[in-house]
Write a protein that holds these residues in place. Structure first.
Motif, PDB file in Angstrom:
ATOM      1  N   THR A  51      -1.732  12.114   7.832  1.00 20.03           N
ATOM      2  CA  THR A  51      -2.625  10.957   7.911  1.00 20.03           C
ATOM      3  C   THR A  51      -3.163  10.589   6.532  1.00 20.03           C
ATOM      4  OG1 THR A  51      -3.271  11.450  10.187  1.00 20.03           O
ATOM      5  CG2 THR A  51      -4.793  10.101   8.892  1.00 20.03           C
ATOM      6  N   THR A  55      -2.549   7.068   4.609  1.00 21.65           N
ATOM      7  CA  THR A  55      -3.718   6.315   4.156  1.00 21.65           C
ATOM      8  C   THR A  55      -3.596   5.962   2.682  1.00 21.65           C
ATOM      9  OG1 THR A  55      -5.087   7.443   5.805  1.00 21.65           O
ATOM     10  CG2 THR A  55      -6.224   6.348   3.998  1.00 21.65           C
ATOM     11  N   ASN A 199      -7.678   8.078  13.363  1.00 23.56           N
ATOM     12  CA  ASN A 199      -7.927   6.693  12.964  1.00 23.56           C
ATOM     13  C   ASN A 199      -9.292   6.549  12.307  1.00 23.56           C
ATOM     14  OD1 ASN A 199      -5.439   5.728  13.861  1.00 23.56           O
ATOM     15  ND2 ASN A 199      -6.214   5.235  15.899  1.00 23.56           N
ATOM     16  N   LYS A 202      -8.968   7.882   8.793  1.00 23.41           N
ATOM     17  CA  LYS A 202      -8.338   6.889   7.919  1.00 23.41           C
ATOM     18  C   LYS A 202      -9.331   5.802   7.530  1.00 23.41           C
ATOM     19  CE  LYS A 202      -4.396   3.769   7.461  1.00 23.41           C
ATOM     20  NZ  LYS A 202      -3.101   3.302   8.027  1.00 23.41           N
TER      21      LYS A 202
END
Length: 211
Positions: A51, A55, A199, A202
Protein backbone atom coordinates in the motif's frame (compact mmCIF):
# COMPACT_ATOMS: atom_id res chain seq x y z
CA UNK A 1 5.05 5.13 -19.40
CA UNK A 2 4.83 1.89 -17.44
CA UNK A 3 4.08 2.15 -13.72
CA UNK A 4 4.83 -1.52 -13.14
CA UNK A 5 7.56 -2.52 -10.69
CA UNK A 6 10.40 -4.63 -12.04
CA UNK A 7 12.14 -7.33 -9.98
CA UNK A 8 15.89 -7.09 -9.54
CA UNK A 9 18.77 -8.06 -7.30
CA UNK A 10 20.82 -5.28 -5.68
CA UNK A 11 24.28 -5.62 -4.19
CA UNK A 12 23.98 -5.54 -0.40
CA UNK A 13 26.49 -5.84 2.45
CA UNK A 14 26.07 -9.64 2.57
CA UNK A 15 25.36 -10.23 -1.12
CA UNK A 16 22.26 -9.91 -3.25
CA UNK A 17 19.14 -8.12 -1.98
CA UNK A 18 15.87 -8.99 -3.70
CA UNK A 19 13.92 -5.87 -4.68
CA UNK A 20 11.05 -4.39 -6.68
CA UNK A 21 11.78 -1.09 -8.41
CA UNK A 22 9.53 1.42 -10.12
CA UNK A 23 11.54 3.93 -12.11
CA UNK A 24 10.02 6.89 -13.90
CA UNK A 25 11.50 9.74 -15.90
CA UNK A 26 9.01 12.22 -14.42
CA UNK A 27 9.61 11.31 -10.77
CA UNK A 28 9.11 14.15 -8.29
CA UNK A 29 10.96 12.23 -5.58
CA UNK A 30 12.19 8.85 -4.37
CA UNK A 31 10.53 6.52 -1.88
CA UNK A 32 12.33 3.65 -0.14
CA UNK A 33 10.02 1.31 1.79
CA UNK A 34 11.16 -1.01 4.60
CA UNK A 35 9.18 -4.11 5.58
CA UNK A 36 8.22 -5.59 8.98
CA UNK A 37 10.15 -8.10 11.06
CA UNK A 38 11.88 -10.83 9.01
CA UNK A 39 11.43 -13.44 11.75
CA UNK A 40 7.67 -12.90 11.83
CA UNK A 41 6.91 -13.38 8.12
CA UNK A 42 7.75 -9.80 7.21
CA UNK A 43 8.68 -9.20 3.58
CA UNK A 44 8.41 -6.62 0.83
CA UNK A 45 5.15 -8.32 -0.20
CA UNK A 46 3.42 -7.36 3.06
CA UNK A 47 0.12 -5.62 2.24
CA UNK A 48 0.99 -2.48 4.22
CA UNK A 49 4.31 -2.21 2.38
CA UNK A 50 2.49 -2.73 -0.93
CA UNK A 51 0.00 0.00 0.00
CA UNK A 52 2.85 2.40 0.78
CA UNK A 53 4.44 1.62 -2.56
CA UNK A 54 1.23 2.28 -4.47
CA UNK A 55 0.68 5.48 -2.51
CA UNK A 56 4.17 6.76 -3.36
CA UNK A 57 3.62 5.73 -6.98
CA UNK A 58 0.37 7.68 -7.11
CA UNK A 59 2.15 10.69 -5.60
CA UNK A 60 4.58 10.65 -8.53
CA UNK A 61 7.57 8.98 -6.88
CA UNK A 62 10.05 6.41 -8.13
CA UNK A 63 9.88 3.59 -5.58
CA UNK A 64 12.01 0.78 -4.23
CA UNK A 65 10.98 -1.95 -1.81
CA UNK A 66 13.31 -4.80 -0.94
CA UNK A 67 13.74 -7.85 1.24
CA UNK A 68 16.11 -7.66 4.17
CA UNK A 69 18.90 -10.23 4.38
CA UNK A 70 17.61 -13.77 4.78
CA UNK A 71 14.16 -13.00 3.36
CA UNK A 72 13.09 -14.37 -0.03
CA UNK A 73 16.06 -14.33 -2.38
CA UNK A 74 18.08 -11.90 -0.25
CA UNK A 75 21.35 -13.43 0.94
CA UNK A 76 22.35 -13.63 4.60
CA UNK A 77 20.76 -14.08 8.02
CA UNK A 78 18.74 -11.84 10.28
CA UNK A 79 21.04 -9.38 12.05
CA UNK A 80 18.78 -7.98 14.82
CA UNK A 81 18.26 -4.61 13.17
CA UNK A 82 21.80 -3.33 12.79
CA UNK A 83 22.56 -5.37 9.68
CA UNK A 84 19.18 -4.48 8.27
CA UNK A 85 20.03 -0.77 8.54
CA UNK A 86 23.09 -1.57 6.41
CA UNK A 87 20.84 -3.36 3.92
CA UNK A 88 18.53 -0.35 3.75
CA UNK A 89 21.47 1.99 3.22
CA UNK A 90 22.65 -0.09 0.28
CA UNK A 91 19.15 0.04 -1.20
CA UNK A 92 18.89 3.80 -0.63
CA UNK A 93 22.24 4.46 -2.26
CA UNK A 94 21.25 2.36 -5.27
CA UNK A 95 18.00 4.30 -5.64
CA UNK A 96 19.75 7.65 -5.30
CA UNK A 97 22.25 6.61 -7.97
CA UNK A 98 19.42 5.93 -10.41
CA UNK A 99 17.91 9.40 -9.90
CA UNK A 100 20.63 11.90 -8.94
CA UNK A 101 19.35 15.10 -7.41
CA UNK A 102 15.87 13.91 -6.46
CA UNK A 103 14.75 14.13 -2.80
CA UNK A 104 14.54 10.89 -0.83
CA UNK A 105 11.72 9.86 1.50
CA UNK A 106 11.82 6.78 3.74
CA UNK A 107 8.74 4.81 4.77
CA UNK A 108 8.73 1.86 7.14
CA UNK A 109 6.20 -0.40 8.81
CA UNK A 110 6.71 -1.92 12.27
CA UNK A 111 10.32 -3.22 12.51
CA UNK A 112 10.96 -1.53 9.17
CA UNK A 113 9.90 1.84 10.58
CA UNK A 114 12.73 1.77 13.11
CA UNK A 115 15.19 0.63 10.44
CA UNK A 116 14.05 3.51 8.23
CA UNK A 117 14.38 5.98 11.12
CA UNK A 118 17.92 4.91 11.96
CA UNK A 119 18.88 4.99 8.30
CA UNK A 120 17.48 8.52 7.95
CA UNK A 121 19.62 9.68 10.85
CA UNK A 122 22.66 7.94 9.41
CA UNK A 123 22.20 9.47 5.97
CA UNK A 124 21.78 12.96 7.44
CA UNK A 125 25.03 12.43 9.32
CA UNK A 126 26.69 11.61 6.01
CA UNK A 127 25.35 14.77 4.38
CA UNK A 128 22.57 13.03 2.43
CA UNK A 129 19.25 14.80 2.93
CA UNK A 130 16.08 12.89 3.72
CA UNK A 131 12.95 14.86 2.91
CA UNK A 132 10.32 12.81 4.76
CA UNK A 133 10.24 9.90 7.19
CA UNK A 134 7.08 7.89 7.85
CA UNK A 135 7.08 5.50 10.82
CA UNK A 136 4.06 3.17 10.94
CA UNK A 137 3.41 1.29 14.19
CA UNK A 138 7.02 1.68 15.39
CA UNK A 139 8.05 -0.90 18.04
CA UNK A 140 9.97 1.68 20.07
CA UNK A 141 9.90 -0.52 23.20
CA UNK A 142 11.93 -3.21 21.46
CA UNK A 143 14.04 -1.29 18.92
CA UNK A 144 15.73 1.80 20.30
CA UNK A 145 15.86 4.75 17.94
CA UNK A 146 16.79 7.29 20.61
CA UNK A 147 19.64 9.48 19.44
CA UNK A 148 19.45 8.02 15.94
CA UNK A 149 16.57 9.94 14.39
CA UNK A 150 17.11 12.52 11.66
CA UNK A 151 16.76 16.12 12.77
CA UNK A 152 15.76 17.79 9.52
CA UNK A 153 13.48 15.29 7.78
CA UNK A 154 9.75 15.88 8.22
CA UNK A 155 8.63 13.08 10.56
CA UNK A 156 5.17 11.50 10.60
CA UNK A 157 4.32 8.70 13.05
CA UNK A 158 1.16 6.71 12.30
CA UNK A 159 -0.10 4.49 15.11
CA UNK A 160 -3.14 2.15 15.10
CA UNK A 161 -5.15 2.70 18.27
CA UNK A 162 -6.05 -1.00 18.64
CA UNK A 163 -2.56 -2.32 17.86
CA UNK A 164 -2.16 -5.84 19.24
CA UNK A 165 1.58 -6.11 18.47
CA UNK A 166 2.99 -2.69 19.38
CA UNK A 167 1.63 -1.09 22.57
CA UNK A 168 -0.04 2.16 21.45
CA UNK A 169 0.51 3.86 24.83
CA UNK A 170 4.25 3.22 24.55
CA UNK A 171 4.31 4.94 21.15
CA UNK A 172 2.26 7.86 22.49
CA UNK A 173 4.63 8.27 25.45
CA UNK A 174 7.67 8.09 23.18
CA UNK A 175 6.11 10.68 20.87
CA UNK A 176 5.29 12.99 23.79
CA UNK A 177 8.90 12.83 24.99
CA UNK A 178 10.37 13.37 21.53
CA UNK A 179 12.03 16.77 21.45
CA UNK A 180 12.15 17.22 17.69
CA UNK A 181 9.14 18.43 15.71
CA UNK A 182 6.88 15.68 14.32
CA UNK A 183 3.26 14.70 13.90
CA UNK A 184 1.52 11.75 15.50
CA UNK A 185 -1.51 10.40 13.65
CA UNK A 186 -3.77 7.89 15.43
CA UNK A 187 -5.93 5.49 13.42
CA UNK A 188 -9.07 4.58 15.35
CA UNK A 189 -10.41 1.00 15.53
CA UNK A 190 -7.31 -0.24 13.72
CA UNK A 191 -5.07 -3.21 14.47
CA UNK A 192 -1.36 -3.54 13.79
CA UNK A 193 -1.72 -4.74 10.21
CA UNK A 194 -4.24 -2.06 9.19
CA UNK A 195 -6.91 -4.66 8.29
CA UNK A 196 -9.78 -2.78 6.67
CA UNK A 197 -7.90 0.50 7.05
CA UNK A 198 -5.52 0.51 4.08
CA UNK A 199 -7.54 3.16 2.23
CA UNK A 200 -7.48 5.33 5.34
CA UNK A 201 -3.71 4.80 5.57
CA UNK A 202 -3.27 5.88 1.97
CA UNK A 203 -5.39 8.97 2.63
CA UNK A 204 -3.01 9.95 5.43
CA UNK A 205 0.23 9.36 3.53
CA UNK A 206 -0.63 10.58 0.02
CA UNK A 207 -1.15 14.30 0.69
CA UNK A 208 2.01 14.44 2.79
CA UNK A 209 4.07 12.98 -0.04
CA UNK A 210 2.44 15.43 -2.46
CA UNK A 211 3.06 18.50 -0.31
Amino acid sequence: MSLTEIPLLLEGPCGALEALYLGRADARGLALICHPHPLHAGSMHNKVVATLQRTARDAGYATLRFNFRGVGQSVGEHAHGEGEIDDAEAAARWLLAQHPGLPLSLLGFSFGSCVAACLAGRLEGQGIAVERLFMLAPPVQRFSVDGRLPQRAALTVIQPEADEVVTPEAVYAWSAALERAHELLKVAECGHFFHGKLNELKALVLPRLQS
